[in-house]
Design an enzyme around this catalytic site. Sequence first.
Site: not given
Ligand code: IMP
Length: 180
Positions: A45-46, A101-102, A105, A133, A154-155, A161, A167
């Site tokens: 949803k992000g 993508e939002d 991470d 990040k 974390f944001v 969310d 959100r």
């Molecule tokens: P990754 O697989 O660790 O890159 O995480 C990706 C997903 O984790 C993103 O699409 C977000 O939905 C969630 N996410 C990662 N970091 C954050 C954050 O700081 N705040 C909120 N959601 C996050």
Amino acid sequence: MSGRHPALRAPLLTEAQIRERVAALGREITEAYAGRELTITCVLKGGFIFLADLVRAIEVPCTMDFMVISSYGMGTRSSGVVRILKDLDAPIDGKDVLVVEDIVDSGLTLSYLLRNLETRRPASLEVCSLLSKPGRHDNDVPIRFVGFEIPDDFVVGYGLDAGERFRELPEIWTVDETRL
Ligand code: IMP
């Protein structure tokens, strides 16, 4: 702001900063895809608020499709276990696909997603992420268009969310994870 949730620490990006950067991303994408048609894949949803603003800043014709992926559950760190909860409605073979993508991470979700989409033979496959990040993932995570590089905090807000909350906030905030 009165009644602010105690977990909200400080605004990291204001509405104006986000607006300006999204407009610039729209111009970059318009230039990169001039004369072509874009197939946008948004990860819910992000990404929904970012997508809504971004597509209005892009001036090439585009279609949009949505995927729902689960990577976190209610926690705040990627588990590495990615599940497709809702797949794209339409095939993407031969299309110029832009994944919106939002946030990237650890990059685990994106790597999984790209491997999956590659097998469907798009003509091209690129990523636009509002936030990245870089301290948390390898440089070989291929993000062609990045809104902001941010520290490893974390944001929330602007679609992002924590346990489904925050959100709706128009800014992006850093969060005290112990006070959620
Ligand atoms: P990754 O697989 O660790 O890159 O995480 C990706 C997903 O984790 C993103 O699409 C977000 O939905 C969630 N996410 C990662 N970091 C954050 C954050 O700081 N705040 C909120 N959601 C996050």
